[in-house]
Design a protein around this motif. Sequence first.
Motif, PDB file in Angstrom:
ATOM      1  N   UNK A  70      21.224  -3.908   8.865  1.00 19.42           N
ATOM      2  CA  UNK A  70      20.071  -3.260   8.217  1.00 19.42           C
ATOM      3  C   UNK A  70      20.086  -3.500   6.704  1.00 19.42           C
ATOM      4  N   UNK A  71      21.291  -3.506   6.155  1.00 16.73           N
ATOM      5  CA  UNK A  71      21.415  -3.766   4.717  1.00 16.73           C
ATOM      6  C   UNK A  71      20.908  -5.171   4.390  1.00 16.73           C
TER       7      UNK A  71
ATOM      8  N   UNK B 176      18.875  -6.916   6.200  1.00 11.13           N
ATOM      9  CA  UNK B 176      17.428  -6.945   6.472  1.00 11.13           C
ATOM     10  C   UNK B 176      16.656  -6.422   5.255  1.00 11.13           C
ATOM     11  N   UNK B 177      17.240  -5.402   4.606  1.00 12.16           N
ATOM     12  CA  UNK B 177      16.554  -4.820   3.451  1.00 12.16           C
ATOM     13  C   UNK B 177      16.453  -5.807   2.291  1.00 12.16           C
ATOM     14  N   UNK B 178      17.269  -6.864   2.348  1.00 11.88           N
ATOM     15  CA  UNK B 178      17.231  -7.877   1.275  1.00 11.88           C
ATOM     16  C   UNK B 178      16.340  -9.057   1.649  1.00 11.88           C
ATOM     17  N   UNK B 179      15.733  -9.003   2.818  1.00  9.93           N
ATOM     18  CA  UNK B 179      14.924 -10.128   3.286  1.00  9.93           C
ATOM     19  C   UNK B 179      13.761 -10.385   2.345  1.00  9.93           C
ATOM     20  N   UNK B 180      13.421 -11.647   2.231  1.00  7.28           N
ATOM     21  CA  UNK B 180      12.286 -11.984   1.360  1.00  7.28           C
ATOM     22  C   UNK B 180      10.997 -11.453   1.973  1.00  7.28           C
TER      23      UNK B 180
ATOM     24  N   UNK C 174      12.441  -2.872  -3.908  1.00 11.18           N
ATOM     25  CA  UNK C 174      13.210  -2.113  -2.927  1.00 11.18           C
ATOM     26  C   UNK C 174      14.003  -0.997  -3.589  1.00 11.18           C
TER      27      UNK C 174
ATOM     28  N   UNK D  37      15.789  -5.545  15.511  1.00 10.15           N
ATOM     29  CA  UNK D  37      15.458  -6.017  14.166  1.00 10.15           C
ATOM     30  C   UNK D  37      14.239  -6.932  14.194  1.00 10.15           C
TER      31      UNK D  37
ATOM     32  N   UNK E 299      18.374   2.018   4.042  1.00 12.02           N
ATOM     33  CA  UNK E 299      18.173   0.563   4.134  1.00 12.02           C
ATOM     34  C   UNK E 299      16.778   0.242   4.661  1.00 12.02           C
ATOM     35  N   UNK E 300      16.342   1.038   5.624  1.00 14.93           N
ATOM     36  CA  UNK E 300      15.007   0.789   6.187  1.00 14.93           C
ATOM     37  C   UNK E 300      13.915   1.069   5.158  1.00 14.93           C
ATOM     38  N   UNK E 301      14.143   2.104   4.335  1.00 10.37           N
ATOM     39  CA  UNK E 301      13.176   2.403   3.269  1.00 10.37           C
ATOM     40  C   UNK E 301      13.087   1.215   2.307  1.00 10.37           C
ATOM     41  N   UNK E 302      14.236   0.671   1.966  1.00 10.74           N
ATOM     42  CA  UNK E 302      14.271  -0.508   1.095  1.00 10.74           C
ATOM     43  C   UNK E 302      13.534  -1.678   1.733  1.00 10.74           C
ATOM     44  N   UNK E 303      13.827  -1.890   3.010  1.00 10.31           N
ATOM     45  CA  UNK E 303      13.230  -3.009   3.738  1.00 10.31           C
ATOM     46  C   UNK E 303      11.702  -2.899   3.757  1.00 10.31           C
TER      47      UNK E 303
ATOM     48  N   UNK F  38       9.743  -1.110   1.854  1.00 12.70           N
ATOM     49  CA  UNK F  38       9.173  -1.199   0.507  1.00 12.70           C
ATOM     50  C   UNK F  38       9.032  -2.671   0.100  1.00 12.70           C
ATOM     51  N   UNK F  39      10.092  -3.426   0.348  1.00 10.83           N
ATOM     52  CA  UNK F  39      10.084  -4.835  -0.047  1.00 10.83           C
ATOM     53  C   UNK F  39       9.042  -5.639   0.742  1.00 10.83           C
ATOM     54  N   UNK F  40       8.886  -5.275   2.012  1.00 13.59           N
ATOM     55  CA  UNK F  40       7.994  -6.048   2.884  1.00 13.59           C
ATOM     56  C   UNK F  40       6.562  -5.525   2.879  1.00 13.59           C
TER      57      UNK F  40
END
Lengths: 316, 229
Positions: A31-32, A34-38, A48, B107, B139-143, B145-147
Amino acid sequence: MFLTGEPSRDPVGPHFYRKIEKGEVGTLEALHRLSKARPEAGAEPGSAATASAFWELNRLVGLAEVKKIVEEIKAYIEIGRRREAYNLKCEQLVLHMIFSGNPGTGKTTVARLLGKLFLGMGVLTKGHLVEVERADLVGEYIGHTALKTREQLRKAMGGLLFVDEAYSLGRGGVKDFGKEAIDVLVKAMEDCRHNFVLILAGYRREMSSFLSLNPGLSSRFPIQIAYPDYSIAELLEIAAMMAQQRHYLFSEAALEKLQSCLERRQGELDFSNARLVRNLLETAIRRQALRLSRQERPGREELITIEAADLVVVRE
Amino acid sequence: MNLSLAVIGVSGVGKTLFCINFAEYLGACSLSYTEAGGGRRGRGLLSTAGARRLMVGRGRCASGAVRTFTVHRLIKPYRRLALIDTAALQQAEPLPRRERSRLRLTLQALERADFILMLLDLSCSDPAVREFSDRAGRYLADYCRRQGKIFFVAGNKADLLIKTPGKERFFAAGMDLPAISALTRAGFALLKEALLGASPAAASSSYKMVDQGHGDNSGEEGEEDIFRL
């Protein structure tokens, strides 16, 4: 999907899923990554850093005023972006702050989070926190103070400068070098007001007498947040949170004992809110370990449960 | 254009029951589903009651599959809401062999989804599970937000909290989140409102969810519409 100029490998791709299949990556690690995915093509990505900082902010117990101010700043920035689209002016906010509150009310914790939040919102370019106290700013001879203070300011550019126990800069009378440090900080606040955020923090009583001795200083800080003492219910919630983070759990009897202990201590002059709770928890964890070490084979429930007997009313 | 909502959480949090009951709440009386993982791949059409009987309960939800329930609008142009019931997030490190492909499928489902809803078990007192969920949520919140995806968090099993008064302060420590109950459907209206208010970048902004009268499918307007222009 890939943007030019970015590092060559997306953290999430076929290789990432192969690693999962091989068992090289666990759930949290996956998950970590994944959170860095472009961001996908066509998506409107946000930073993020803001999301997890908001997550953390929302997990903080109480602190309604801080949360409200952060929401206001966030809304202002979002509306500012929309105004820009219509060629309307949008002045950058001056965000210098004063935090006043008793010990253990969350001043430093919030300051650390604000760095991440402001970075994510685009208010600050680096979002780091430089924590200083009197000794880091005040020198020992004439001219030394300005040098030391400017050095800390240089380090804080793009982030936050957090002056803990700021009232101590006003101690020592007119000949004290603390006054010089204040002058340097005030000048930087004006000259570089959009490049960093200055936070003066300290205990409530001391801060109010410090500000009264320095007329004009208070008005330079548009955001002044008073951190109230936590209620007993909030402190119990904080205790449960702190225990959870360490994979511990209070038994019902332990919670009741903790409650009565906090109620007894609340009126005392040296009552340190969440810090007291942390100290009580850490002592309880040590005592629980000692108790369990005398048992043959403690089970999982026993290993995670803090009993009333583990709690001692300690003096800090 | 379709919308998809991926529901994620640890084992036993109530993901499957939520998907079925939320679909029913939105007006669906039958669900088509596809599933993959857990050593099988399949598809079918079930009534919501049948889906509850077959998929929810002790031993039934242990298949670990990633299921996609589809709430249809059967008139053209064809549209649908996909409720993706992901495999449970597992804490074990290293992951057991059978869990690895489930994690991959989960995922990949997240990558496809427009909305992600993380369910937390409000009645769970295990600190390790709660801390794991907290980190996963971060982590999902980060994901998201980024996406540019929309991320929701809700605390499920609020009905169990009511049965144990006085424990809220403990179980819900630090969790300032909407409390729902997949079983009693408490909080579904709030959740639906939040879904309506959100506008995922990937989803069409021109569709609106039609109120189906809280699961009652007898409404005159848009009887078969889950979405409309």
